[in-house]
Write a protein that holds these residues in place. Structure first.
Motif, PDB file in Angstrom:
ATOM      1  N   PRO A   1      46.185  46.108  24.844  1.00  0.00           N
ATOM      2  CA  PRO A   1      45.744  45.423  23.623  1.00  0.00           C
ATOM      3  C   PRO A   1      46.079  43.937  23.727  1.00  0.00           C
ATOM      4  CG  PRO A   1      47.659  46.818  23.175  1.00  0.00           C
ATOM      5  CD  PRO A   1      47.251  47.055  24.601  1.00  0.00           C
ATOM      6  N   ILE A   2      45.253  43.136  23.138  1.00  0.00           N
ATOM      7  CA  ILE A   2      45.473  41.687  23.161  1.00  0.00           C
ATOM      8  C   ILE A   2      46.552  41.337  22.160  1.00  0.00           C
ATOM      9  CG2 ILE A   2      44.410  39.445  22.760  1.00  0.00           C
ATOM     10  CD1 ILE A   2      41.753  40.713  23.574  1.00  0.00           C
ATOM     11  N   ASP A   3      47.545  40.591  22.595  1.00  0.00           N
ATOM     12  CA  ASP A   3      48.629  40.159  21.730  1.00  0.00           C
ATOM     13  C   ASP A   3      48.181  38.933  20.982  1.00  0.00           C
ATOM     14  OD1 ASP A   3      51.045  39.806  20.529  1.00  0.00           O
ATOM     15  OD2 ASP A   3      52.135  39.236  22.342  1.00  0.00           O
ATOM     16  N   GLU A   4      48.328  38.943  19.647  1.00  0.00           N
ATOM     17  CA  GLU A   4      47.876  37.827  18.817  1.00  0.00           C
ATOM     18  C   GLU A   4      48.577  36.524  19.175  1.00  0.00           C
ATOM     19  OE1 GLU A   4      48.130  38.791  14.697  1.00  0.00           O
ATOM     20  OE2 GLU A   4      46.979  40.638  14.937  1.00  0.00           O
ATOM     21  N   ASN A   5      49.834  36.590  19.596  1.00  0.00           N
ATOM     22  CA  ASN A   5      50.569  35.376  19.977  1.00  0.00           C
ATOM     23  C   ASN A   5      49.957  34.739  21.216  1.00  0.00           C
ATOM     24  OD1 ASN A   5      52.341  35.661  17.854  1.00  0.00           O
ATOM     25  ND2 ASN A   5      53.777  36.913  19.053  1.00  0.00           N
TER      26      ASN A   5
ATOM     27  N   ARG B   1      45.812  49.339  38.724  1.00  0.00           N
ATOM     28  CA  ARG B   1      46.502  48.176  38.150  1.00  0.00           C
ATOM     29  C   ARG B   1      45.529  47.358  37.301  1.00  0.00           C
ATOM     30  NH1 ARG B   1      48.206  46.286  42.777  1.00  0.00           N
ATOM     31  NH2 ARG B   1      49.893  47.784  42.869  1.00  0.00           N
ATOM     32  N   THR B   2      44.341  47.114  37.818  1.00  0.00           N
ATOM     33  CA  THR B   2      43.325  46.344  37.095  1.00  0.00           C
ATOM     34  C   THR B   2      42.922  47.070  35.815  1.00  0.00           C
ATOM     35  OG1 THR B   2      42.501  45.441  39.167  1.00  0.00           O
ATOM     36  CG2 THR B   2      41.028  45.307  37.281  1.00  0.00           C
ATOM     37  N   PHE B   3      42.716  48.374  35.908  1.00  0.00           N
ATOM     38  CA  PHE B   3      42.325  49.165  34.748  1.00  0.00           C
ATOM     39  C   PHE B   3      43.397  49.107  33.664  1.00  0.00           C
ATOM     40  CE2 PHE B   3      42.277  53.186  32.400  1.00  0.00           C
ATOM     41  CZ  PHE B   3      40.994  53.134  31.874  1.00  0.00           C
ATOM     42  N   ARG B   4      44.658  49.244  34.062  1.00  0.00           N
ATOM     43  CA  ARG B   4      45.735  49.197  33.069  1.00  0.00           C
ATOM     44  C   ARG B   4      45.810  47.835  32.393  1.00  0.00           C
ATOM     45  NH1 ARG B   4      48.146  51.885  37.184  1.00  0.00           N
ATOM     46  NH2 ARG B   4      49.360  50.068  37.815  1.00  0.00           N
ATOM     47  N   GLN B   5      45.579  46.773  33.158  1.00  0.00           N
ATOM     48  CA  GLN B   5      45.652  45.428  32.580  1.00  0.00           C
ATOM     49  C   GLN B   5      44.487  45.179  31.620  1.00  0.00           C
ATOM     50  OE1 GLN B   5      45.951  42.907  36.003  1.00  0.00           O
ATOM     51  NE2 GLN B   5      48.131  43.337  36.276  1.00  0.00           N
ATOM     52  N   THR B   6      43.309  45.662  31.926  1.00  0.00           N
ATOM     53  CA  THR B   6      42.163  45.453  31.034  1.00  0.00           C
ATOM     54  C   THR B   6      42.245  46.356  29.813  1.00  0.00           C
ATOM     55  OG1 THR B   6      40.813  47.046  32.254  1.00  0.00           O
ATOM     56  CG2 THR B   6      40.602  44.738  32.885  1.00  0.00           C
ATOM     57  N   ASP B   7      43.024  47.402  29.879  1.00  0.00           N
ATOM     58  CA  ASP B   7      43.147  48.347  28.774  1.00  0.00           C
ATOM     59  C   ASP B   7      44.267  47.961  27.807  1.00  0.00           C
ATOM     60  OD1 ASP B   7      42.130  50.664  27.551  1.00  0.00           O
ATOM     61  OD2 ASP B   7      43.813  51.853  28.317  1.00  0.00           O
TER      62      ASP B   7
END
Length: 72
Positions: free
Chosen positions: A64-68, A56-62
């Motif tokens: 992409p950052i949303d510009e909004n 779960r942690t790996f998926r969250q850190t992987d």
């Protein structure tokens, strides 16, 4: 070359062996579905729960950052 008596004797032995093997195969219960047997077998293990958390942690850190999200 083999004579007829020898061939007959060998044929009887082979037929008996095949019959024995068929009886062994027929007496075994049908195998269970291996996946159904596996599902849930380790779900209450602490190590399994830890692996789920790592995933779960790996998926969250992987992600992409949303510009909004950055502008908020």
């Amino acid at each position: 070359m083999l004579d007829e008596t020898t061939l007959e004797r060998r044929l009887v032995i082979l037929e008996q062996a095949v019959s024995d093997l068929q009886r062994k195969v027929d007496s075994k219960p049908a195998p269970e579905n291996w996946l159904q047997k596996l599902i849930g077998s380790i779900s209450d293990e602490a190590a399994f729960l830890e692996v789920l958390e790592y995933g779960r942690t790996f998926r969250q850190t992987d992600k992409p950052i949303d510009e909004n999200d950055e502008q908020s």
